[in-house]
Write a protein that holds these residues in place. Structure first.
Motif, PDB file in Angstrom:
ATOM      1  N   PHE A  45       0.824  -1.209   0.000  1.00 36.43           N
ATOM      2  CA  PHE A  45       0.000   0.000   0.000  1.00 36.43           C
ATOM      3  C   PHE A  45       0.855   1.254   0.000  1.00 36.43           C
ATOM      4  O   PHE A  45       1.963   1.260   0.519  1.00 36.43           O
ATOM      5  CB  PHE A  45      -0.896   0.023   1.233  1.00 36.43           C
ATOM      6  CG  PHE A  45      -1.963  -1.028   1.212  1.00 36.43           C
ATOM      7  CD1 PHE A  45      -3.158  -0.802   0.554  1.00 36.43           C
ATOM      8  CD2 PHE A  45      -1.755  -2.242   1.836  1.00 36.43           C
ATOM      9  CE1 PHE A  45      -4.135  -1.775   0.521  1.00 36.43           C
ATOM     10  CE2 PHE A  45      -2.733  -3.228   1.804  1.00 36.43           C
ATOM     11  CZ  PHE A  45      -3.923  -2.992   1.143  1.00 36.43           C
ATOM     12  N   ARG A  46       0.321   2.283  -0.613  1.00 33.31           N
ATOM     13  CA  ARG A  46       0.977   3.587  -0.612  1.00 33.31           C
ATOM     14  C   ARG A  46      -0.071   4.640  -0.294  1.00 33.31           C
ATOM     15  O   ARG A  46      -1.254   4.461  -0.610  1.00 33.31           O
ATOM     16  CB  ARG A  46       1.577   3.892  -1.996  1.00 33.31           C
ATOM     17  CG  ARG A  46       2.715   2.961  -2.393  1.00 33.31           C
ATOM     18  CD  ARG A  46       3.933   3.139  -1.496  1.00 33.31           C
ATOM     19  NE  ARG A  46       4.996   2.183  -1.783  1.00 33.31           N
ATOM     20  CZ  ARG A  46       5.146   1.012  -1.186  1.00 33.31           C
ATOM     21  NH1 ARG A  46       4.280   0.635  -0.259  1.00 33.31           N
ATOM     22  NH2 ARG A  46       6.147   0.221  -1.482  1.00 33.31           N
ATOM     23  N   PRO A  47       0.356   5.756   0.299  1.00 33.10           N
ATOM     24  CA  PRO A  47      -0.611   6.815   0.597  1.00 33.10           C
ATOM     25  C   PRO A  47      -1.170   7.428  -0.695  1.00 33.10           C
ATOM     26  O   PRO A  47      -0.502   7.409  -1.730  1.00 33.10           O
ATOM     27  CB  PRO A  47       0.198   7.843   1.387  1.00 33.10           C
ATOM     28  CG  PRO A  47       1.624   7.570   1.028  1.00 33.10           C
ATOM     29  CD  PRO A  47       1.720   6.105   0.737  1.00 33.10           C
ATOM     30  N   VAL A  48      -2.361   7.944  -0.613  1.00 38.40           N
ATOM     31  CA  VAL A  48      -3.020   8.571  -1.762  1.00 38.40           C
ATOM     32  C   VAL A  48      -3.098  10.075  -1.501  1.00 38.40           C
ATOM     33  O   VAL A  48      -3.719  10.508  -0.531  1.00 38.40           O
ATOM     34  CB  VAL A  48      -4.437   7.997  -1.954  1.00 38.40           C
ATOM     35  CG1 VAL A  48      -5.180   8.729  -3.070  1.00 38.40           C
ATOM     36  CG2 VAL A  48      -4.365   6.504  -2.254  1.00 38.40           C
ATOM     37  N   PRO A  49      -2.440  10.866  -2.366  1.00 34.77           N
ATOM     38  CA  PRO A  49      -2.486  12.310  -2.155  1.00 34.77           C
ATOM     39  C   PRO A  49      -3.846  12.897  -2.507  1.00 34.77           C
ATOM     40  O   PRO A  49      -4.509  12.438  -3.442  1.00 34.77           O
ATOM     41  CB  PRO A  49      -1.401  12.856  -3.088  1.00 34.77           C
ATOM     42  CG  PRO A  49      -1.148  11.790  -4.084  1.00 34.77           C
ATOM     43  CD  PRO A  49      -1.607  10.489  -3.513  1.00 34.77           C
ATOM     44  N   TYR A  50      -4.230  13.891  -1.751  1.00 32.48           N
ATOM     45  CA  TYR A  50      -5.489  14.590  -2.008  1.00 32.48           C
ATOM     46  C   TYR A  50      -5.226  16.080  -1.843  1.00 32.48           C
ATOM     47  O   TYR A  50      -4.846  16.543  -0.763  1.00 32.48           O
ATOM     48  CB  TYR A  50      -6.561  14.154  -1.011  1.00 32.48           C
ATOM     49  CG  TYR A  50      -7.833  14.941  -1.138  1.00 32.48           C
ATOM     50  CD1 TYR A  50      -8.773  14.619  -2.110  1.00 32.48           C
ATOM     51  CD2 TYR A  50      -8.086  16.029  -0.311  1.00 32.48           C
ATOM     52  CE1 TYR A  50      -9.934  15.358  -2.246  1.00 32.48           C
ATOM     53  CE2 TYR A  50      -9.244  16.777  -0.439  1.00 32.48           C
ATOM     54  CZ  TYR A  50     -10.158  16.434  -1.407  1.00 32.48           C
ATOM     55  OH  TYR A  50     -11.312  17.175  -1.547  1.00 32.48           O
ATOM     56  N   LYS A  51      -5.417  16.828  -2.910  1.00 34.90           N
ATOM     57  CA  LYS A  51      -5.222  18.273  -2.831  1.00 34.90           C
ATOM     58  C   LYS A  51      -6.583  18.954  -2.719  1.00 34.90           C
ATOM     59  O   LYS A  51      -7.443  18.774  -3.593  1.00 34.90           O
ATOM     60  CB  LYS A  51      -4.469  18.777  -4.063  1.00 34.90           C
ATOM     61  CG  LYS A  51      -4.132  20.255  -3.938  1.00 34.90           C
ATOM     62  CD  LYS A  51      -3.179  20.734  -5.009  1.00 34.90           C
ATOM     63  CE  LYS A  51      -2.847  22.198  -4.781  1.00 34.90           C
ATOM     64  NZ  LYS A  51      -2.034  22.778  -5.825  1.00 34.90           N
ATOM     65  N   ALA A  52      -6.755  19.694  -1.653  1.00 35.23           N
ATOM     66  CA  ALA A  52      -8.041  20.354  -1.419  1.00 35.23           C
ATOM     67  C   ALA A  52      -8.218  21.521  -2.391  1.00 35.23           C
ATOM     68  O   ALA A  52      -7.381  22.418  -2.454  1.00 35.23           O
ATOM     69  CB  ALA A  52      -8.119  20.839   0.019  1.00 35.23           C
ATOM     70  N   LYS A  53      -9.320  21.495  -3.152  1.00 36.79           N
ATOM     71  CA  LYS A  53      -9.596  22.578  -4.107  1.00 36.79           C
ATOM     72  C   LYS A  53     -10.212  23.771  -3.406  1.00 36.79           C
ATOM     73  O   LYS A  53     -10.178  24.886  -3.916  1.00 36.79           O
ATOM     74  CB  LYS A  53     -10.554  22.073  -5.187  1.00 36.79           C
ATOM     75  CG  LYS A  53      -9.947  21.035  -6.097  1.00 36.79           C
ATOM     76  CD  LYS A  53     -10.790  20.892  -7.369  1.00 36.79           C
ATOM     77  CE  LYS A  53     -10.257  19.803  -8.266  1.00 36.79           C
ATOM     78  NZ  LYS A  53     -10.655  18.457  -7.799  1.00 36.79           N
ATOM     79  N   GLU A  54     -10.804  23.499  -2.238  1.00 31.72           N
ATOM     80  CA  GLU A  54     -11.398  24.581  -1.456  1.00 31.72           C
ATOM     81  C   GLU A  54     -11.363  24.184   0.006  1.00 31.72           C
ATOM     82  O   GLU A  54     -11.225  23.010   0.338  1.00 31.72           O
ATOM     83  CB  GLU A  54     -12.843  24.833  -1.904  1.00 31.72           C
ATOM     84  CG  GLU A  54     -13.702  23.591  -1.836  1.00 31.72           C
ATOM     85  CD  GLU A  54     -15.074  23.802  -2.461  1.00 31.72           C
ATOM     86  OE1 GLU A  54     -15.276  24.807  -3.140  1.00 31.72           O
ATOM     87  OE2 GLU A  54     -15.923  22.933  -2.227  1.00 31.72           O
ATOM     88  N   SER A  55     -11.489  25.168   0.876  1.00 35.18           N
ATOM     89  CA  SER A  55     -11.509  24.889   2.302  1.00 35.18           C
ATOM     90  C   SER A  55     -12.872  24.350   2.685  1.00 35.18           C
ATOM     91  O   SER A  55     -13.896  24.787   2.158  1.00 35.18           O
ATOM     92  CB  SER A  55     -11.208  26.159   3.096  1.00 35.18           C
ATOM     93  OG  SER A  55      -9.877  26.579   2.844  1.00 35.18           O
ATOM     94  N   GLY A  56     -12.884  23.402   3.606  1.00 32.46           N
ATOM     95  CA  GLY A  56     -14.143  22.825   4.050  1.00 32.46           C
ATOM     96  C   GLY A  56     -13.928  21.410   4.541  1.00 32.46           C
ATOM     97  O   GLY A  56     -12.816  20.880   4.493  1.00 32.46           O
ATOM     98  N   THR A  57     -14.996  20.804   4.995  1.00 32.67           N
ATOM     99  CA  THR A  57     -14.906  19.463   5.552  1.00 32.67           C
ATOM    100  C   THR A  57     -14.802  18.418   4.447  1.00 32.67           C
ATOM    101  O   THR A  57     -15.600  18.421   3.514  1.00 32.67           O
ATOM    102  CB  THR A  57     -16.140  19.156   6.414  1.00 32.67           C
ATOM    103  OG1 THR A  57     -16.300  20.199   7.367  1.00 32.67           O
ATOM    104  CG2 THR A  57     -15.972  17.826   7.147  1.00 32.67           C
ATOM    105  N   VAL A  58     -13.813  17.564   4.578  1.00 36.15           N
ATOM    106  CA  VAL A  58     -13.653  16.437   3.662  1.00 36.15           C
ATOM    107  C   VAL A  58     -13.837  15.168   4.482  1.00 36.15           C
ATOM    108  O   VAL A  58     -13.267  15.037   5.568  1.00 36.15           O
ATOM    109  CB  VAL A  58     -12.250  16.434   3.006  1.00 36.15           C
ATOM    110  CG1 VAL A  58     -12.073  15.206   2.117  1.00 36.15           C
ATOM    111  CG2 VAL A  58     -12.053  17.702   2.190  1.00 36.15           C
ATOM    112  N   TYR A  59     -14.636  14.245   3.967  1.00 35.25           N
ATOM    113  CA  TYR A  59     -14.849  12.979   4.661  1.00 35.25           C
ATOM    114  C   TYR A  59     -13.950  11.921   4.041  1.00 35.25           C
ATOM    115  O   TYR A  59     -14.247  11.362   2.993  1.00 35.25           O
ATOM    116  CB  TYR A  59     -16.330  12.593   4.613  1.00 35.25           C
ATOM    117  CG  TYR A  59     -17.147  13.532   5.468  1.00 35.25           C
ATOM    118  CD1 TYR A  59     -17.260  13.304   6.842  1.00 35.25           C
ATOM    119  CD2 TYR A  59     -17.719  14.677   4.943  1.00 35.25           C
ATOM    120  CE1 TYR A  59     -17.950  14.188   7.654  1.00 35.25           C
ATOM    121  CE2 TYR A  59     -18.411  15.576   5.737  1.00 35.25           C
ATOM    122  CZ  TYR A  59     -18.523  15.329   7.095  1.00 35.25           C
ATOM    123  OH  TYR A  59     -19.187  16.217   7.899  1.00 35.25           O
TER     124      TYR A  59
END
Ligand code: FES
Ligand code: FES
Length: 80
Positions: A45-59
């Protein structure tokens, strides 16, 4: 292939900041859920990057079974 550990049967709500990149733990072994802490080292397994396009709650998915990594897609409801 080893299986992902179910870290949580519910998603992790995180206040994400616009423009910031987060590294979601896909293996379920991190002690810093829902993010990678390097514990995947001896797995495929490897980590999955996630770039937030806007500020707010991500689940972020806690069960690691989502088909829409790294976000929760409701698949956790099927886990016993
Ligand atoms: Fe799980 Fe890194 S600790 S992907
Ligand atoms: Fe994994 Fe919802 S927590 S799909």
């Amino acid at each position: 292939m080893s299986e992902a550990v179910v870290a949580s049967k519910t998603p992790f709500g995180v206040e994400a900041e616009e423009g910031k990149t987060y590294f979601w733990c896909s293996c379920g072994r991190s002690g810093n859920q829902p993010f990678c802490d390097g514990s995947h080292k001896d797995t495929e397994f490897r980590p999955v990057p996630y770039k937030a396009k806007e500020s707010g709650t991500v689940y972020f998915c806690g069960c690691k079974q989502t088909q829409n990594q790294p976000r929760c897609d409701g698949t956790h409801r099927n886990i016993d």
